[in-house]
Enzyme design. Structure first.
Site, PDB file in Angstrom:
ATOM      1  N   ASP A  67      22.982  28.033   7.750  1.00 21.03           N
ATOM      2  CA  ASP A  67      22.200  26.789   7.696  1.00 21.03           C
ATOM      3  C   ASP A  67      23.023  25.549   7.326  1.00 21.03           C
ATOM      4  OD1 ASP A  67      20.003  28.221   8.356  1.00 21.03           O
ATOM      5  OD2 ASP A  67      19.088  28.186   6.375  1.00 21.03           O
TER       6      ASP A  67
ATOM      7  N   ASP B  66      23.369  24.240   4.483  1.00 21.43           N
ATOM      8  CA  ASP B  66      22.524  23.385   3.639  1.00 21.43           C
ATOM      9  C   ASP B  66      22.928  23.407   2.166  1.00 21.43           C
ATOM     10  OD1 ASP B  66      21.753  26.007   3.258  1.00 21.43           O
ATOM     11  OD2 ASP B  66      19.606  25.597   3.244  1.00 21.43           O
TER      12      ASP B  66
ATOM     13  N   THR C  55      26.178  30.514   4.478  1.00 26.11           N
ATOM     14  CA  THR C  55      24.877  30.520   5.145  1.00 26.11           C
ATOM     15  C   THR C  55      25.023  29.784   6.460  1.00 26.11           C
ATOM     16  OG1 THR C  55      22.647  29.554   5.119  1.00 26.11           O
ATOM     17  CG2 THR C  55      24.231  28.546   3.639  1.00 26.11           C
TER      18      THR C  55
ATOM     19  N   ARG D 166      17.325  40.138  -0.357  1.00 26.28           N
ATOM     20  CA  ARG D 166      16.630  39.075  -1.073  1.00 26.28           C
ATOM     21  C   ARG D 166      15.877  39.808  -2.182  1.00 26.28           C
ATOM     22  NH1 ARG D 166      17.225  34.631   2.488  1.00 26.28           N
ATOM     23  NH2 ARG D 166      17.165  35.170   4.668  1.00 26.28           N
TER      24      ARG D 166
ATOM     25  N   GLY E  40      20.478  35.537   3.276  1.00 30.10           N
ATOM     26  CA  GLY E  40      20.730  35.844   4.691  1.00 30.10           C
ATOM     27  C   GLY E  40      22.215  36.045   4.927  1.00 30.10           C
TER      28      GLY E  40
ATOM     29  N   GLY F 248      16.986  27.498  11.053  1.00 28.18           N
ATOM     30  CA  GLY F 248      17.026  26.332  10.165  1.00 28.18           C
ATOM     31  C   GLY F 248      15.621  26.038   9.667  1.00 28.18           C
ATOM     32  N   ARG F 249      15.248  26.771   8.601  1.00 29.66           N
ATOM     33  CA  ARG F 249      13.894  26.610   8.046  1.00 29.66           C
ATOM     34  C   ARG F 249      13.751  25.225   7.415  1.00 29.66           C
ATOM     35  NH1 ARG F 249      12.649  32.121   5.584  1.00 29.66           N
ATOM     36  NH2 ARG F 249      14.642  31.661   4.646  1.00 29.66           N
TER      37      ARG F 249
ATOM     38  N   ARG G  44      22.814  34.966  13.626  1.00 29.54           N
ATOM     39  CA  ARG G  44      23.416  35.368  12.352  1.00 29.54           C
ATOM     40  C   ARG G  44      24.506  36.426  12.530  1.00 29.54           C
ATOM     41  NH1 ARG G  44      18.839  35.260   8.167  1.00 29.54           N
ATOM     42  NH2 ARG G  44      19.287  37.450   7.826  1.00 29.54           N
TER      43      ARG G  44
ATOM     44  N   ASP H 113      21.795  28.660  -1.150  1.00 27.84           N
ATOM     45  CA  ASP H 113      21.259  27.935  -2.310  1.00 27.84           C
ATOM     46  C   ASP H 113      20.476  28.841  -3.264  1.00 27.84           C
ATOM     47  OD1 ASP H 113      19.368  28.235  -0.297  1.00 27.84           O
ATOM     48  OD2 ASP H 113      18.325  26.375  -0.757  1.00 27.84           O
TER      49      ASP H 113
ATOM     50  N   ARG I 188      36.986  40.175   1.578  1.00 25.61           N
ATOM     51  CA  ARG I 188      38.387  40.622   1.724  1.00 25.61           C
ATOM     52  C   ARG I 188      39.328  39.717   0.923  1.00 25.61           C
ATOM     53  NH1 ARG I 188      42.272  38.662   5.248  1.00 25.61           N
ATOM     54  NH2 ARG I 188      43.871  40.123   6.004  1.00 25.61           N
TER      55      ARG I 188
HETATM   56  N1  LIG Z   1      14.915  30.781  -8.684  1.00 22.24           N
HETATM   57  C1  LIG Z   1      15.606  31.927  -8.635  1.00 22.24           C
HETATM   58  N2  LIG Z   1      15.800  32.661  -9.763  1.00 22.24           N
HETATM   59  C2  LIG Z   1      16.493  33.810  -9.734  1.00 22.24           C
HETATM   60  N3  LIG Z   1      17.034  34.324  -8.625  1.00 22.24           N
HETATM   61  C3  LIG Z   1      16.872  33.661  -7.480  1.00 22.24           C
HETATM   62  C4  LIG Z   1      16.164  32.429  -7.416  1.00 22.24           C
HETATM   63  N4  LIG Z   1      16.183  31.991  -6.131  1.00 22.24           N
HETATM   64  C5  LIG Z   1      16.847  32.920  -5.441  1.00 22.24           C
HETATM   65  N5  LIG Z   1      17.270  33.926  -6.234  1.00 22.24           N
HETATM   66  C6  LIG Z   1      17.981  35.150  -5.857  1.00 22.24           C
HETATM   67  O1  LIG Z   1      18.886  34.882  -4.796  1.00 22.24           O
HETATM   68  C7  LIG Z   1      18.532  35.669  -3.648  1.00 22.24           C
HETATM   69  C8  LIG Z   1      18.932  34.961  -2.392  1.00 22.24           C
HETATM   70  O2  LIG Z   1      18.198  33.744  -2.251  1.00 22.24           O
HETATM   71  P1  LIG Z   1      17.577  33.313  -0.837  1.00 22.24           P
HETATM   72  O3  LIG Z   1      16.786  34.473  -0.317  1.00 22.24           O
HETATM   73  O4  LIG Z   1      16.887  32.036  -1.057  1.00 22.24           O
HETATM   74  O5  LIG Z   1      18.824  33.182   0.123  1.00 22.24           O
HETATM   75  P2  LIG Z   1      20.017  32.131   0.119  1.00 22.24           P
HETATM   76  O6  LIG Z   1      21.062  32.571  -0.817  1.00 22.24           O
HETATM   77  O7  LIG Z   1      19.463  30.756  -0.077  1.00 22.24           O
HETATM   78  O8  LIG Z   1      20.578  32.313   1.586  1.00 22.24           O
HETATM   79  P3  LIG Z   1      19.925  31.830   2.997  1.00 22.24           P
HETATM   80  O9  LIG Z   1      18.971  30.700   2.721  1.00 22.24           O
HETATM   81  O10 LIG Z   1      21.090  31.419   3.784  1.00 22.24           O
HETATM   82  O11 LIG Z   1      19.270  33.031   3.574  1.00 22.24           O
HETATM   83  C9  LIG Z   1      17.038  35.915  -3.836  1.00 22.24           C
HETATM   84  O12 LIG Z   1      16.608  37.020  -3.102  1.00 22.24           O
HETATM   85  C10 LIG Z   1      16.955  36.148  -5.329  1.00 22.24           C
HETATM   86  O13 LIG Z   1      17.361  37.446  -5.675  1.00 22.24           O
HETATM   87  O1  LIG Z   2      16.484  37.035   6.859  1.00 20.06           O
HETATM   88  P1  LIG Z   2      15.264  36.345   7.329  1.00 20.06           P
HETATM   89  O2  LIG Z   2      14.158  36.536   6.362  1.00 20.06           O
HETATM   90  O3  LIG Z   2      14.891  36.654   8.716  1.00 20.06           O
HETATM   91  O4  LIG Z   2      15.595  34.795   7.220  1.00 20.06           O
HETATM   92  C1  LIG Z   2      15.599  33.832   8.212  1.00 20.06           C
HETATM   93  C2  LIG Z   2      16.142  32.579   7.613  1.00 20.06           C
HETATM   94  O5  LIG Z   2      17.467  32.798   7.166  1.00 20.06           O
HETATM   95  C3  LIG Z   2      18.321  31.822   7.713  1.00 20.06           C
HETATM   96  O6  LIG Z   2      18.884  32.402   8.869  1.00 20.06           O
HETATM   97  C4  LIG Z   2      19.415  31.464   6.751  1.00 20.06           C
HETATM   98  O7  LIG Z   2      20.138  32.586   6.428  1.00 20.06           O
HETATM   99  C5  LIG Z   2      17.415  30.658   8.080  1.00 20.06           C
HETATM  100  O8  LIG Z   2      17.949  29.794   9.043  1.00 20.06           O
HETATM  101  C6  LIG Z   2      16.195  31.406   8.548  1.00 20.06           C
HETATM  102  O9  LIG Z   2      15.070  30.598   8.388  1.00 20.06           O
HETATM  103 MG   LIG Z   3      18.764  29.255   1.344  1.00 21.18          MG
END
Ligand SMILES: Nc1ncnc2c1ncn2[C@@H]1O[C@H](COP(=O)(O)OP(=O)(O)OP(=O)(O)O)[C@@H](O)[C@H]1O
Ligand SMILES: O=P(O)(O)OC[C@H]1O[C@](O)(CO)[C@@H](O)[C@@H]1O
Ligand SMILES: [Mg+2]
Length: 328
Positions: A132, A134, A130, A76, A15, A175-176, A261, A107, A25
């Site tokens: 969140d 978290d 993020t 993602r 996200g 905040g999932r 966001r 994460d 930057r």
């Molecule tokens: N277990 C995993 N193995 C390999 N790649 C992963 C894994 N988990 C996540 N990723 C990669 O990281 C990308 C981002 O992860 P995710 O969608 O969970 O968002 P995030 O980085 O946690 O950010 P946010 O939770 O703030 O949206 C995923 O789309 C995927 O490409």
């Molecule tokens: O991009 P999407 O799939 O709408 O994701 C929403 C999720 O991403 C977050 O905004 C974190 O980036 C969470 O708080 C929310 O649950």
């Molecule tokens: Mg995450």
């Protein structure tokens, strides 16, 4: 100094969060300062798999420190979760003479980055970004401060109309899995109740508490509900449940959604992004890998990615205590 690091790639993933542009930057400018090449990767890990690359120099990142979102775009990527996808990504980096990678995200982004680094022995440093908040081992993630301010501004507006009509408002915030936005914005905006994913106090208790507030003279109320809240009801079901069990209020629901966001990053997030972007490049130059650059007591710290992604979300009991006292 790691002599083998001459070209650093940077990407944003997961996200988006306000401050990502400021972090890109800072990475690009730090590369320029230290006379290293910098390669921008579009669309996160998916762009790594598809070799969606562009050389960036100090001037490529002008006028973006104040912009929300990420000009490199974010995805993602399901393909990066496969071994085959990560191998394609590695081959593209090698073919483009990239020696190290800075990943800006949450994460999931760090989990993927760590796996990739271990499989291909490729240097990676993460920047926590993020809304969140978290991530373990950093006091703040990029975007969190801006998102909090956006939420508080929105709830202030809701309070105006709630109080004019003597209504009870349920406001859903993002905040999932993490309640940081809900808890802090709830305190900052003076909410009566705050429901977060880390604890389930039960819907019955909520009714009791609202009844007490009404008796104590409150004419309107705001309940902040994190989207991952654990009562087992979504916000509309929760509103219906309150309506069925409490006649005292007329109820409305407001889901803030993705406005949280977006927007121009706060000064706090811009400064944090600048510190972490420079810190990430300097960490790679020192030969570090599989770490996140975080912030602790205003200083840049190095935290193993393994620890950063540990899912041991706890609520801040002191914040909960303050929320309970200030909402009597
Ligand atoms: N277990 C995993 N193995 C390999 N790649 C992963 C894994 N988990 C996540 N990723 C990669 O990281 C990308 C981002 O992860 P995710 O969608 O969970 O968002 P995030 O980085 O946690 O950010 P946010 O939770 O703030 O949206 C995923 O789309 C995927 O490409
Ligand atoms: O991009 P999407 O799939 O709408 O994701 C929403 C999720 O991403 C977050 O905004 C974190 O980036 C969470 O708080 C929310 O649950
Ligand atoms: Mg995450």
């Amino acid at each position: 100094m790691a002599e083998n690091i001459r070209n650093i790639a940077v990407l944003t993933s997961g996200g988006d969060a306000p401050g990502m542009n400021a972090a890109i930057r800072a990475v690009v400018r730090a590369c320029s300062f230290y006379k290293l090449d910098c390669t921008g990767v579009y669309r996160g890990y998916q762009g790594l798999i598809e070799a969606d690359f562009e050389k960036l120099d100090a001037r490529s990142v002008r006028n973006i420190i104040n912009k929300g979102g990420t000009f490199l775009k974010s995805t993602r990527s399901m393909e990066f979760k496969t071994k085959k996808g990560r191998k394609k990504a590695y081959d593209n980096l090698v073919a483009n003479n990239v020696d190290a990678l800075v990943v800006i995200g949450g994460d999931g982004t760090f989990t993927g980055g760590q796996l990739f680094s271990q499989e291909h022995n490729f240097p990676i440093v993460g920047i926590p970004a993020t809304i969140d908040n978290d991530i373990n081992g950093t006091d703040f993630t990029l975007g969190y401060d801006t998102a909090l301010n956006t939420v508080v501004e929105a709830i202030d507006k809701i309070r105006d109309t709630a109080s004019s009509h003597n209504r009870l408002f349920l406001v859903e915030v993002m905040g999932r899995d993490a309640g940081d936005i809900a808890l802090n914005s709830g305190i900052g905006a003076g909410a009566e109740e705050i429901l977060i994913p880390e604890e389930n106090l039960g819907a019955e208790r909520l009714i009791d508490s609202l009844r007490k507030s009404k008796k104590s003279g409150k004419t309107s109320s705001i309940i902040v509900v994190a989207e991952g809240e654990k009562s087992g009801k979504n916000i509309f079901e929760l509103a219906k449940f309150i309506e069925e069990n409490l006649d005292e209020y007329e109820i409305r629901v407001s889901v803030l959604g993705h406005i949280q966001r977006g927007g121009s990053p706060s000064c706090f997030d811009r400064v944090l992004a600048s510190k972490l972007g420079v810190g990430a490049v300097e960490a790679l130059m020192k030969g570090k890998s599989e770490i996140m650059v975080g912030i602790h007591h205003q200083k840049v710290v190095h935290v193993d990615l393994e620890i950063a992604i540990k899912d041991d979300a706890k609520i801040d009991n002191e914040l909960r205590r303050v929320a309970d006292i200030t909402s009597v």
